[in-house]
Design a protein around this motif. Structure first.
Motif, PDB file in Angstrom:
ATOM      1  N   LEU A 180       0.836  -1.208   0.000  1.00  0.00           N
ATOM      2  CA  LEU A 180       0.000   0.000   0.000  1.00  0.00           C
ATOM      3  C   LEU A 180       0.869   1.257   0.000  1.00  0.00           C
ATOM      4  CD1 LEU A 180      -2.746  -1.311   2.415  1.00  0.00           C
ATOM      5  CD2 LEU A 180      -3.117  -0.594   0.035  1.00  0.00           C
ATOM      6  N   GLU A 181       2.000   1.196   0.697  1.00  0.00           N
ATOM      7  CA  GLU A 181       2.910   2.340   0.758  1.00  0.00           C
ATOM      8  C   GLU A 181       3.494   2.639  -0.627  1.00  0.00           C
ATOM      9  OE1 GLU A 181       3.530   4.242   3.391  1.00  0.00           O
ATOM     10  OE2 GLU A 181       4.860   5.519   2.185  1.00  0.00           O
ATOM     11  N   GLY A 195      -0.188   1.882  -3.489  1.00  0.00           N
ATOM     12  CA  GLY A 195      -1.532   1.637  -2.976  1.00  0.00           C
ATOM     13  C   GLY A 195      -2.618   1.893  -4.006  1.00  0.00           C
ATOM     14  N   ILE A 196      -2.468   3.004  -4.710  1.00  0.00           N
ATOM     15  CA  ILE A 196      -3.508   3.376  -5.671  1.00  0.00           C
ATOM     16  C   ILE A 196      -3.615   2.340  -6.778  1.00  0.00           C
ATOM     17  CG2 ILE A 196      -3.835   5.013  -7.576  1.00  0.00           C
ATOM     18  CD1 ILE A 196      -3.546   7.246  -5.552  1.00  0.00           C
ATOM     19  N   ALA A 220      -2.695  -0.772  -6.543  1.00  0.00           N
ATOM     20  CA  ALA A 220      -3.132  -2.049  -5.966  1.00  0.00           C
ATOM     21  C   ALA A 220      -4.646  -2.101  -5.812  1.00  0.00           C
ATOM     22  CB  ALA A 220      -2.473  -2.278  -4.608  1.00  0.00           C
TER      23      ALA A 220
END
Lengths: 397, 397
Positions: free
Chosen positions: B55-56, B59-60, B62
């Motif tokens: 996510l770090e 994230g977008i 994923a």
């Protein structure tokens, strides 16, 4: 070589559409072709905490095989939300979790269709449903629609003359591709006919909660007296699509059949993903998240429609969507939107030509525009450009 | 009521098996019936760090829709691992990600089968494959097997007399249910015949890396000269099943077809799940994880086999599995394992009767035992109990 595919593969040739879509993906193109949610609203930071909590509280269960019907707390939460939003009366026994609502479309076809059976749908209808169904080789009969939904008299005409209609597929809220919403009266008349002929209905509702004006009308499922309506929902548009979590809501006997289908198709949907959605709803306010999405999309819709009103030639008619992700443009009968797209791509702006949304072809004089995935500035710029293309094109015809 | 299901649903009645399995789930029962991995080895703590990192770093991406074929770095990693483990020569273009390998079974049937087509399989074969295939109503013809795999002469006899064999389904490594592994010589002979008749082969390999004695033999896929072999793999047994990540490896033209099928079935597999597996392999050593699994399962297999040798009556013959999750017991011809199960459940010990693994029925004198999901103590206790049941049952016949 003796590698021979099933007949169904002949129905699934999407290479034309894929070629077109490739062109729309060049970075210099302002593309209204897709249907993606706005990624800037994905709750990335929240999900970090959520996935840690899921693993902390039940990591072993989250990573093990699980039940085919899906994670119980998620099914309970979905039933509760459906009842409060869409006026239904369902509980967890009426819900099965699917890998996105595309899987609900596929499973419905798998459950009901023999080759040559009839499926009724709106004209036009959702492209993804057309391909899901076509894999089972039915006859797709398009029921004429007007501004209020499927025309009841036309539906009855078909039902009274055909005896192997397996189900009717409809998208009553902010339809994909047209952006239209069925009136409440039309919903009631539709259900009268459905109850008379006792034909299952597949109500696809991916966008219902994304309403920018007025109130959510009663779902078709809420008017279901005979257990005939199968409702498809998804977290893809109100949360995020990357986790692939959707659901089917129907009477328990039908859900058992869907479980049999799911069991032999992919056993169950990602357990982590299911638990993350429940945990998100426990730790944060999904309604607040939806309000943020609505605020953003409403502004984008307004920009798009306003610019269309100002810049499109008067021959181009378009819908005013009260919610959802799309508007729909109809050009004069003699214009082919695929040709317009070629001109349009020369000017670096793209859309999906409407012909693809008619399962039996024809109707090439329309196209779909998406407004959820782009800033207002870019929407305005793209629509202005498209307006110029249309004016020029219509002049030269 | 006009709700009529597809003919395929008649083939998918699993209520008998489900009733039996329900009985095995009572907490006081020592059940060798399932096929679950050992949850105590799931890397729960590692996955907390992994999902945060996914996510770090992206994230977008994923959480957004993704490509149907799957996350590129995962496909690359899978190709690399396959080549190093199974002697194949594949790359990322030869891989499509599926929602578990059950989906690979379903998609293969969807891609190849019309009603009445023939699928060849080992006798017995994997229950989940039987149901996946049956949904497309083929004739499943069982090819006789011996200790070394499918008997080549028997295979050739069928292929030379039938002209609509669409594919051959095999599990050469630690077969489910028998635990048997094909010899290398048998693999070569099999591929000679396959190449001669040019029939696609579906090689299912969920357990190949879980080998407790000796070396991994060359996969059937590694002997594939004509692009006929379709390999199914999964992270369910070497990592965890809850994420539902598997894959199909085949020649590119076939993978394109699988992508068409996947696109209309569920669009793509959970993007988060795919990225989590890649990130896990970057941050940790999956080979070490597999070594831990092997160490644990080897001890469990050894306990089970040793106790069977000591406690089972000599009329019960069983396989010594070099890896995987199961062993297989054959009783005298006149014994029905379903009846033994009833006695066995009275003594709170359970297994899966073997008849279910024969697509055309018969062969009720066998059963399958799982050893991956239970402590050595419990295995010993359960097998001793089962030994007593068998001795008593065989005495009274």
């Amino acid at each position: 070589m003796a590698v021979v595919f099933a007949r169904r593969m002949d129905n699934l040739d999407d290479s034309d559409t894929r070629e077109i879509l490739k062109l729309t993906e060049r970075p210099e193109v302002i593309s209204f072709a897709g249907g993606l949610p706005a990624p800037e609203l994905f709750p990335v930071e929240e999900l970090k905490k959520v996935s840690e909590a899921v693993l902390e509280e039940g990591g072993i269960q989250a990573l093990q095989y699980s039940t085919t019907q899906g994670y119980l707390p998620l099914r309970q939460k979905i039933a509760e939300r459906m009842n409060s939003k869409f006026y239904t009366k369902v509980n967890h026994e009426n819900i099965i979790i699917t890998s996105g609502s595309q899987q609900g479309l596929d499973f419905t076809a798998k459950l009901f269709l023999n080759e040559g059976d009839i499926v009724l749908c709106e004209s036009p209808t959702y492209l993804g449903a057309i391909s899901a169904f076509k894999a089972y080789r039915p006859d797709l009969i398009e029921v004429p629609t007007d501004a209020y939904g499927i025309i009841p008299e036309e539906l009855e005409k078909i039902l009274s003359s055909k005896n192997n209609v397996k189900f009717i597929y409809v998208i009553p809220d902010f339809q994909n591709p047209t952006g239209k919403t069925w009136s409440v009266e039309r919903r009631r008349k539709f259900m009268e006919i459905v109850n008379k002929y006792e034909i299952p209905v597949l109500e696809d509702n991916p966008y219902g909660e994304l309403r920018y004006d007025g109130q959510i009308p009663p779902s078709i499922k809420s008017m279901d007296e005979k257990g005939l309506v199968i409702f498809l929902g998804t977290f893809s548009k109100i949360f995020c699509p990357g986790l692939r979590i959707g659901w089917v809501a129907a009477q328990k006997e039908l859900i058992d059949k869907y479980a049999t289908v799911k069991s032999c198709s992919d056993v169950h949907t990602s357990n982590m993903g299911q638990r993350e959605i429940v945990k998100f709803m426990e730790m944060y306010d999904i309604e607040e998240n939806i309000e943020r999405i609505k605020f953003l999309y409403r502004a984008r819709r307004d920009s798009m429609i306003k610019t269309m009103e100002e810049e499109f030639p008067k021959e181009a008619k378009f819908t005013y969507p009260e919610g959802g992700l799309f508007t729909w443009v109809e050009l004069p009968q003699n214009i082919n939107a695929r040709d317009v797209l070629i001109k349009s791509l020369e000017n670096n702006v793209a859309f999906v030509p409407g012909g693809a949304f008619y399962p039996n072809g024809g109707n090439e004089n329309s196209f779909r525009l998406n407004f959820s995935n782009m800033s207002e500035d870019r929407i305005t710029k793209g629509i202005k450009r498209l307006g110029r293309v249309l004016k020029e094109y219509l002049c030269n015809i």
